[in-house]
Enzyme design. Sequence first.
Site, mmCIF file in Angstrom:
data_model
loop_
_atom_site.group_PDB
_atom_site.id
_atom_site.type_symbol
_atom_site.label_atom_id
_atom_site.label_comp_id
_atom_site.label_asym_id
_atom_site.label_seq_id
_atom_site.Cartn_x
_atom_site.Cartn_y
_atom_site.Cartn_z
ATOM 1 N N HIS A 327 0.815 -1.221 0.000
ATOM 2 C CA HIS A 327 0.000 0.000 0.000
ATOM 3 C C HIS A 327 0.850 1.273 0.000
ATOM 4 O O HIS A 327 0.368 2.349 -0.341
ATOM 5 C CB HIS A 327 -0.907 -0.026 1.247
ATOM 6 C CG HIS A 327 -2.110 0.843 1.158
ATOM 7 N ND1 HIS A 327 -2.198 1.947 0.328
ATOM 8 C CD2 HIS A 327 -3.295 0.798 1.824
ATOM 9 C CE1 HIS A 327 -3.382 2.517 0.474
ATOM 10 N NE2 HIS A 327 -4.060 1.842 1.366
ATOM 11 N N ASP A 417 -22.944 5.506 -2.360
ATOM 12 C CA ASP A 417 -21.845 5.400 -1.392
ATOM 13 C C ASP A 417 -22.341 5.764 0.004
ATOM 14 O O ASP A 417 -22.064 5.060 0.981
ATOM 15 C CB ASP A 417 -20.676 6.305 -1.790
ATOM 16 C CG ASP A 417 -19.562 6.261 -0.749
ATOM 17 O OD1 ASP A 417 -19.018 5.164 -0.515
ATOM 18 O OD2 ASP A 417 -19.254 7.309 -0.152
ATOM 19 N N TYR A 439 -13.533 5.496 9.324
ATOM 20 C CA TYR A 439 -12.649 6.116 8.331
ATOM 21 C C TYR A 439 -13.157 5.707 6.958
ATOM 22 O O TYR A 439 -13.240 4.523 6.644
ATOM 23 C CB TYR A 439 -11.226 5.583 8.549
ATOM 24 C CG TYR A 439 -10.202 5.942 7.485
ATOM 25 C CD1 TYR A 439 -9.219 6.888 7.744
ATOM 26 C CD2 TYR A 439 -10.203 5.335 6.232
ATOM 27 C CE1 TYR A 439 -8.263 7.209 6.784
ATOM 28 C CE2 TYR A 439 -9.255 5.649 5.259
ATOM 29 C CZ TYR A 439 -8.291 6.587 5.545
ATOM 30 O OH TYR A 439 -7.354 6.905 4.593
ATOM 31 N N THR A 441 -12.271 6.612 2.857
ATOM 32 C CA THR A 441 -11.274 7.273 2.024
ATOM 33 C C THR A 441 -11.915 8.291 1.088
ATOM 34 O O THR A 441 -12.874 7.974 0.390
ATOM 35 C CB THR A 441 -10.538 6.231 1.159
ATOM 36 O OG1 THR A 441 -10.075 5.178 2.001
ATOM 37 C CG2 THR A 441 -9.361 6.849 0.442
ATOM 38 N N THR A 452 -4.895 10.810 -0.073
ATOM 39 C CA THR A 452 -6.213 10.613 0.555
ATOM 40 C C THR A 452 -6.452 11.586 1.706
ATOM 41 O O THR A 452 -5.532 12.186 2.239
ATOM 42 C CB THR A 452 -6.335 9.177 1.120
ATOM 43 O OG1 THR A 452 -5.297 8.977 2.088
ATOM 44 C CG2 THR A 452 -6.240 8.141 0.024
#
Length: 612
Positions: A327, A417, A439, A441, A452
């Site tokens: 990542h 979303d 959290y 993104t 981000t």
Amino acid sequence: MENQLAKSTEERTFQYQDSLPSLPVPSLDESLKKYLDAVKPFANEEEYKQAEEIVRKFKNGIGEKLQQKLLERAKGKRNWLEEWWLNVAYLDVRIPSQLNVNFGGPAAHIEHYWPPKEGTQLERGSIILWHNLNYWQLLKMEKVPVHKIGNIPLDMNQFRMLFSTCKVPGITRDSIINYFRTESEGHTPSHIAVLCRGRIFVFDVMHEGCMMTPPELLRQLTYIQKKCHSEPDGPGVAVLTTEERTRWAEAREYLISLDPKNLTILEKIQSSLLVFSLDDASPQVTPEDYSEVTAMVLTGDPTVRWGDKSYNFLSFSNGLFGCNCDHAPYDAMVIVEICHYVDQKIFENEGRWKGSEKVRDILLPEELVFTVDHKVLDDIGRAKEQYLKQASDLQIVAYAFKSFGKMHTKKKKLHPDAFIQLGLQLAYYRLHGCPGSCYETATTRAYYHGRTETVRSCTLEAVEWCRAMEDPSASLRKRQQKMLQAFAKHGKMMKECSSGKGFDRHLLGLFLIAREEGLPPPELYTDPLFYRSGGGGNFVLSTSLLGYKRVHGVVVPMIHHGYGFFYNIRDDRFVVACTAWRSCAETDAEKLVRTVFQCFHDMMQLMNAAQL
């Protein structure tokens, strides 16, 4: 997007990099207001008053001084956060990164031309590898279209990190080495590494200036697999990449000290375009249940993954595929993009190679053999033991919710979303009896080297709606009103965070300025409410939308008593992947996902009932 990729475009992939705006520093006043708003769901009256007082003192005291220093830093950098974020979020982290930091996901080709089928691993593998290499060629020629929001170009720098990129462990801090170059910049590596049964091979994918075809790639992969299946397994040096970072750094230094040739081998792997993993596992999968293959992608055989590579392409014995990626160098949208491209190409070509079957006279793959001793073998054994122990503790479920999807939620004028985020909030509230710090993104790629920002989806509006849903005396009208208020708040936050007006990265910047100045952490950061609301990377729910394509993925939870929750949104369904640690008695990924799906139904029923 697909048509754009097929044609040459006038725009070059990286042409707008120099003209992108710098990442702004938000207003201190605004960030602190947003912070107070975000902690409200987690505080009683007294705690909130105390938080207000801490914020007031911070704003009128040390906070203002830190803000000025941050503004000064921003004057000299196009992205004041970039280096800090890379170090704090990734390179300074000492826990094993392959399981705890990497993300991964299965390919969705099973939904069209490639259902699981034994004996197809290599033939399919050569075709899918070829499509991946075509994307590499497009990137080299800067023919991957620039991502845009409307007419505004987004930062494409992370796409440089997809190929020929590797994290290298350090004693206190890791580093990233990127060997990729565009055609105009010069030479770029053109070999791939293939890992099979603890052994490592490399071969160049270019021959006499032309890229290998699938039949030629198939010959190379067949040679490697036959050799590995007829000879003893290798030592599995790749397992060392699963270790705690400092231990891996020490093991790597020892490996190099044993024989200088070992460094050459490491550099060959680091610079390879990607790692192609020949995995012997045959995970089960259906279009409704991706759990087993998702688990295998994230927690499978550590001898055939190089955990520090930006792109491990995984091929399973029954013709399924996936990827496991570090990542640190990039965010998930990069891998989502290439996976979508490859999936579209496989679909367009009905899963077949329709070109020439001719195979040129090409050099066979070269095996890279490390010099090892008992200490290295002991290190590998220990690393494997700790990896398998942690992997067995991870619960992973990945299911499709097929009752409805994007089309139906949009028909009800609900953003899909926000719909999923609020469904998750309600599910967590029902299961745990309290709000779940969350959290989500948001992307800041409208800015130079933007990555981000955090959208804190657990808002006061979301919690008030959850309470109304669980209150038998609340009217339908009240429930619907509260839900629409929560939707509106979520949409407003997402917009602000994507336009550089979030507060989490800002507060991190102020904290890091204080640390660099040798100051103790300001009281704002030691207030228990800061952590309880998710500050300092303590979110109970770690979530991300992977987009609106047929691409799946997942990460582990951010904290031990939390969940990882990734999802993609399709016209007729939502596909959700969720993780939790089995050793935590409070969390259950299966139960959470089942409850989320029930909440989706309840939310849609609420909208239908309110319209009667």
